[in-house]
Enzyme design. Structure first.
Site, PDB file in Angstrom:
ATOM      1  N   HIS A 291      56.767  25.890 -15.276  1.00 32.79           N
ATOM      2  CA  HIS A 291      56.152  25.799 -16.603  1.00 32.79           C
ATOM      3  C   HIS A 291      56.026  24.355 -17.072  1.00 32.79           C
ATOM      4  CE1 HIS A 291      60.423  25.853 -18.130  1.00 32.79           C
ATOM      5  NE2 HIS A 291      59.919  25.031 -19.014  1.00 32.79           N
TER       6      HIS A 291
ATOM      7  N   ASP B 211      59.868  30.163 -11.472  1.00 30.16           N
ATOM      8  CA  ASP B 211      59.739  28.999 -12.363  1.00 30.16           C
ATOM      9  C   ASP B 211      60.177  27.711 -11.673  1.00 30.16           C
ATOM     10  OD1 ASP B 211      59.051  27.600 -14.602  1.00 30.16           O
ATOM     11  OD2 ASP B 211      60.608  28.410 -15.903  1.00 30.16           O
TER      12      ASP B 211
ATOM     13  N   SER C 263      64.204  21.312 -19.183  1.00 30.56           N
ATOM     14  CA  SER C 263      63.598  22.112 -18.124  1.00 30.56           C
ATOM     15  C   SER C 263      63.449  21.319 -16.838  1.00 30.56           C
ATOM     16  CB  SER C 263      62.212  22.603 -18.562  1.00 30.56           C
ATOM     17  OG  SER C 263      62.315  23.640 -19.487  1.00 30.56           O
TER      18      SER C 263
END
Length: 573
Positions: A113, A144, A222
């Site tokens: 993402h 992911d 992230s």
């Protein structure tokens, strides 16, 4: 290097003891408060080493090495996502920052993402004022994860790959390293492993093993590494739990999932996905149900209620079979198998660690007889795609009617994050999202909207309708619809929808109106580029993008019902 690691399954009843915590809760609370003393809530570069030393000394371990800290990178991405309301356009570009880290082979790991629909990706090293342009090598939305590289040789000077560790145990100490919002310098947050179980991954909707920790994972974290007390990588930060009654719940992609992702790329040249058996089953915790199936006393298993039509298990397993074990591992009545000492995990975990083509030995109970059956695992596909793998959406417009393929991004764009239906047609669309593919080329075609023109007067309220037939012929996919419409040059065009409504146009007038509508609305072409007819041809070949994915083995949010607590991915935008 081989990345294959077998699943953590307790076959013998013996497992390593769980690690003991090396830091008390009161010490961790004090340390957490200490790290928040800075004006921006982050560890500043200048005082980083003294504070890290104090924190890690209290945790009973040595400081993270300079080499490890230098391996953590900041990722900058400019995203240009498509518009699903007007699929021939892209939305205004947005920028995000996230984290990443170096592994062997001059590769960089980050979250999928973090680089989704990235038009340009740049990397900055710790303490450096230069940003290097990066290239996307592999993209795995279900897990992911993404792999990047930088072609400039100068970038790799003084960078060393992180070493892989083992899946951590409950109460193990870990450090989340990355570049969250609130500052520009590297941040380190200490936490404890509080749970390891299957969780839904917000990016791709797949249910995979995840590590829950009590360290905050904020926007910008992230893709950053999660390090154990041996200075080794145990996971990748990727999402957090957002709720009014929760705090400091972060989720980490386990190193096992990362290793499977890398092994998949190594085996197939690209990411292909995670395997399943391809069945739906019902727990058999009811004694009455077990008696009904005449199970022997002490026997356990789950009742198979559906076998996916495209699964290799189709024809080998049947509705009504009782699945009792896999590869010698007994299956409990609740659908779980042994994991580690004091832990159990859902059966899906075992299959998620396999690769397409791997064969498992199943023990089933069928009509009063125990049977052993060999069944290949496969990459599970839904009729409603959870993501488009960074591709533009397909569309086709005729006579002002815009058709596209039903997908989760389409639903998200039209219904919002909670998927709140506005019409009965929306409810029908939502009922389709867990449907498996019935045939390899299947797509669910929807009428997205009607762009008003004299040729389609009276139909302006039609939108988000599932198209099932054209001139009496069942629609297989969007390319099939294109071929049928292109071949219909006179007479009537009759579009039939799943709720019984029909939409009728004059064929000649509709084709003539198509270019007028395109000109009025600034649409560059009546169809997406993947549906453009070959030179000299009249229409696109009836081959769906799903079939193309199968042929090329390209990368593959099933969305759960809205929850009060929502897991969100954590790139900073």
């Amino acid at each position: 290097m081989s990345y294959v690691r077998r699943p953590h399954i307790d076959r013998s009843g013996k497992s390593p003891e769980l690690s003991s915590p090396s830091t008390s809760s009161s010490n961790k609370a004090a340390l957490a408060a200490e790290t928040r003393e800075g004006p921006d809530g982050m560890l500043e570069e200048g005082g980083e080493h003294a504070l890290l030393a104090r924190l890690l000394e209290t945790m009973g371990r040595e400081s993270l090495s300079e080499q490890t800290l230098d391996s953590v990178l900041r990722v900058y991405c400019t995203h240009v996502q498509p518009s699903f309301a007007a699929p021939w356009q892209r939305l205004q570009q947005i920028s995000s920052t996230s984290s990443g880290f170096v592994i062997e082979g001059r590769r960089i790991i980050t979250n999928a993402h973090s680089v989704e629909y990235g038009s340009i990706i740049q990397i900055r090293k710790r303490g450096c004022d230069i940003k290097w342009v990066a290239e996307l090598l592999a993209y795995g939305p279900e897990c992911d994860l993404a792999v990047l590289t930088v072609r400039d040789e100068a970038f790799w000077e003084d960078l060393y790959p992180l070493a892989f560790g083992e899946l951590p145990a409950l109460l193990d100490d870990v450090s989340v390293v990355g570049y969250p919002v609130g500052g520009e310098s590297l941040s380190v947050t200490a936490g404890v492993v509080s749970r390891i179980e299957l969780q839904e991954y917000a990016q791709g909707g797949e249910t995979l093993l995840a590590i829950q920790i009590d360290a905050a994972i904020n926007s910008g974290n992230s893709g950053g590494p999660v390090i154990n007390d041996q200075d080794k990588l145990v996971g990748v930060a990727f999402q957090s739990l957002s709720s009014h009654d929760t705090e400091n719940i972060g989720y980490v992609i386990p190193v096992d999932i990362l290793l499977h992702f890398l092994a998949d790329i190594e085996r197939h040249g690209q990411y292909t996905g995670f395997c399943r058996l391809g069945v739906k089953f019902q727990p058999m915790e009811s004694p009455a149900l077990r008696r009904h199936k005449a199970l022997s006393p002490g026997a356990s298993g789950v009742l198979i209620t559906r076998v996916d039509p495209l699964a290799p298990a189709h024809g080998l397993l049947r509705k009504g079979d009782v699945l009792m074990g896999v590869d010698g591992i007994s299956l409990a009545n609740d659908g779980t198998i042994p994991f580690r000492k004091g832990e159990r995990v859902e059966l899906h975990y075992y299959f998620s660690q396999l690769f397409q083509g791997d064969t498992v030995q199943l023990q089933i109970w069928r009509e009063g007889i125990t049977q052993d059956i060999a069944v290949p695992a496969y990459i599970y596909k839904l009729a409603v795609r959870p993501h488009l793998n960074n591709e533009m959406p397909s569309y086709f417009m005729v006579g002002g009617m815009v058709f596209t393929v039903l997908s989760h991004p389409f639903l998200l764009s039209n219904l919002g994050e909670t998927y709140a239906p506005e019409t009965d047609a929306d409810v029908r669309l939502l009922s389709l999202i867990q449907s498996p593919l019935q045939e390899p080329e299947q797509q669910l075609v929807v009428l997205s909207e009607v762009l008003e023109h004299s040729v389609n007067l009276g139909y302006e309220l039609f939108h988000r309708q599932h198209l099932t037939r054209f001139n009496g012929e069942e629609i297989r996919n969007l390319a099939h619809l294109v071929s049928l419409v292109d071949a219909c040059r006179e007479g009537e065009m009759v579009f039939e929808f799943d709720r019984g409504e029909i939409l009728v146009l004059d064929a000649g007038a509709a084709h003539k109106a198509t270019q007028e509508v395109a000109s009025t609305h600034g649409i560059p072409a009546s169809r997406s580029t993947n549906l453009v007819a070959p030179e000299g041809g009249t229409h696109a070949p009836p081959t769906s993008t799903v079939a193309a994915e199968d042929a090329k083995m390209k990368a593959k949010k099933s969305i759960a019902p809205p929850k009060e607590a929502v897991r969100t991915s954590t790139a900073s935008q």
